[in-house]
Design a protein around this motif. Structure first.
Motif: not given
Ligand SMILES: *[C@@H]1O[C@H](CO)[C@@H](O)[C@H](O)[C@H]1NC(C)=O
Ligand SMILES: *[C@@H]1O[C@H](CO)[C@@H](O)[C@H](O)[C@H]1NC(C)=O
Ligand SMILES: *[C@@H]1O[C@H](CO)[C@@H](O)[C@H](O)[C@H]1NC(C)=O
Length: 528
Positions: A129-131, A153-155, A180-183, A205-207
């Motif tokens: 996550n977050f890379n 998540e968060g890539n 793969l949430r938040n990509n 979600a959140h793509n």
């Molecule tokens: C998605 O990731 C970004 C950083 O990559 C973060 O700031 C943001 O809050 C995240 N959004 C959700 C909905 O998790």
């Protein structure tokens, strides 16, 4: 020397051994297996020593930028490594091979750009996550032979692709969970999940998904959970999800859908809230009735006569709110028109307020069909439900039969079925062994001679809570039996001791009386 001193000595030796081996400033806790913790120490490299029997290594919150292989490490016992919050840009393939029994690797919040390393063969859970990953090549996942969970998540992944579909089809990945949430994924293509035949959970979600290919889910036949909420999907072709027989949870919330996708499998949870649905035709009813929970809130519905059926349907589901933890606005839609009732919620509106200006609404065929079957629960007990139904003439052919499917709400895995042969007149049937105080979904289906389904009507029924009187009554009976038994025992004892026929007579008389009594009691109970 006493046993205690031996034990203490042993402990001291093992402790001093572990501490001696423990890297500077780190803590090594445990005797059988050791948890090595070096968090938040500003380290810029992987610990140079790892004590024997270490099972977990935690070096999170440091400044490690490269993973050195070292000679002074005991690695065969390590099962879990946490390198979250460091500065890694790459995973050194040599390093990872030093840990052949590693099961879980957490590399959250680093700067990894690519999944280009080989995993040691035991890794089951990989968290990235977050890379800084921009691409996920599904083909590469095939080389992770034991991987069951992958969190990305968060890539900034834009593309899911399979670089070489042909070679993929030979091997299947054991992967079950892919998050793969938040990509930034923009499309799901035919090859996005190729070879991932064991997937059960997909979180997207959140793509930025705009298109979903019709064959995207062809291979993921074991899918149970699909979350596509918070994307930009405006349409999903009918039948795209049709073959997913195990799918239970589908969220399409917060997209741009103007229509609920057709031919969905029967779901436990369908969330289409916050889309652009303005109307849903009654002919789509069967695509809607079959789901246990349906969330429709936040859509710009035009609440006229064409939507009245949906309002009526939702009314019958109102009680569900009690059993769910869902925001009010996700459950109850609001009208965006006609102007007279705009911005009013369905929870305060009455069904007869859903009218059309010009009275041009046809009596739909399906409405007639609705009247053709009269299906009711005539008696609701704590563990049983009595059903009654009859058909208007002509609906049943000679060879059709009825089937009743029932299951506790939200627990489709407990689904039971009964087939009832066709006959003339009124039908009655009792469902037994139900759980008390529980909502049930009970559906009556009419099957045609080919086994296909001609018609379906569902009821939702909550069984009674039986706590109150019944339990009190049984208590009274058991109490009564207990004291009588005790009394008889004492008499028996006395009669034995004194061997007196008079006592035996008395006992016999008493027994008779008791039996009469209890028969009467039982009889009374049945009549209740
Ligand atoms: C998605 O990731 C970004 C950083 O990559 C973060 O700031 C943001 O809050 C995240 N959004 C959700 C909905 O998790
Ligand atoms: C590692 O340490 C961090 C910070 O104390 C903690 O949040 C995390 O849960 C630990 N990881 C493991 C695998 O125990
Ligand atoms: C990394 O993942 C492991 C295993 O799931 C977990 O125990 C640990 O808490 C995570 N570390 C952090 C810093 O969240």
């Amino acid at each position: 020397m006493s046993l205690l001193t031996i034990c203490l000595l042993q402990l001291a030796v093992s402790l001093s051994f572990a501490v001696a081996d423990c890297p500077k400033l780190c803590s090594c806790i445990g005797t059988e297996t050791i948890v090595l913790t070096c968090t938040g120490l500003g380290l810029d490299s992987w610990p140079s020593t790892i004590p024997q029997h270490t099972s977990t290594v935690n070096v999170s919150h440091n400044e490690i930028g490269f993973l050195d292989t070292a000679e002074n490490v005991h690695t065969t016992s390590v099962e879990s490594i946490d390198i979250s919050y460091n500065l890694l840009e790459k995973i050194n393939g040599q390093w990872i091979l030093q840990y052949p029994f590693l099961k879980s690797l957490n590399i959250t919040r680093n700067k990894i750009k690519k999944l280009d390393f080989a995993l040691s063969s035991n890794i089951q859970k990989l968290i990235l996550n977050f890379n800084s990953m921009e691409l996920l090549d599904v083909k590469h996942l095939m080389s992770f032979r034991k991987l069951k969970e992958l969190h990305l998540e968060g890539n900034t992944i834009r593309l899911l692709k399979s670089s070489d579909v042909n070679s993929v089809s030979e091997t299947n990945s054991p992967l079950e969970t892919l998050s793969l949430r938040n990509n930034s994924v923009s499309a799901i293509n035919g090859d996005s999940f190729s070879g991932l035949t064991n997937l059960k959970h997909i979180y997207l979600a959140h793509n930025k998904i705009r298109s979903v290919s019709k064959d995207a889910f062809q291979v993921t036949t074991k899918l149970e959970v699909l979350d596509l909420s918070y994307n930009e999907i405006s349409a999903i072709a009918d039948g795209t999800l049709q073959k997913l027989d195990h799918l239970q949870f589908l969220s399409l919330s917060n997209n741009r859908l103007v229509k609920i996708p057709g031919k969905l499998p029967a779901l436990q949870w369908l969330d289409v809230s916050y889309n652009r649905l303005a109307k849903i035709s009654e002919s789509c009813g069967s695509n809607i009735y079959q789901h246990d929970v349906l969330l429709l809130g936040g859509n710009p519905f035009i609440c006229d006569c064409h939507l009245q059926w949906l309002k009526d349907f939702l009314e019958t589901r109102k009680y569900l709110q009690k059993y769910m933890n869902v925001e009010h606005s996700k459950f109850f839609p609001t009208c965006s028109g006609p102007s007279k009732i705009a911005n009013k919620g369905w929870d305060i509106l009455q069904s007869d307020e859903f009218i059309c200006e010009k009275s041009n609404f046809e009596t739909a065929d399906s409405a007639k069909e609705e009247d053709a079957v009269n299906f009711i629960a005539s008696h609701i007990g704590d563990s049983y439900i009595k059903l009654e139904w009859d058909f208007q003439e002509g609906l049943l052919s000679k060879k059709s039969s009825c089937r009743i499917n029932y299951h506790p709400f939200g627990r489709r895995n407990l689904l039971k079925s009964k087939v009832i042969e066709n006959r003339a007149g009124k039908y009655m049937n009792t469902l037994q062994d139900l759980i008390e105080g529980t909502p049930y979904v009970v559906c009556l289906q009419v099957l045609n001679e080919n086994g296909g389904q001609d018609y379906e009507k569902c009821l939702e029924i909550v069984t009674k809570d039986s706590e109150s009187e019944n339990s009190k009554e049984t208590w009274v009976i058991t109490d009564y039996l207990f004291w009588s038994c005790l009394f008889i025992c004492i008499i028996c004892l006395l009669s034995y001791v004194f061997d007196n026929t008079l006592y035996v007579l008395v006992v016999n008389k008493l027994f008779e009386k008791m039996r009469e009594n209890s028969v009467e009691k039982n009889h009374n109970k049945k009549c209740d």
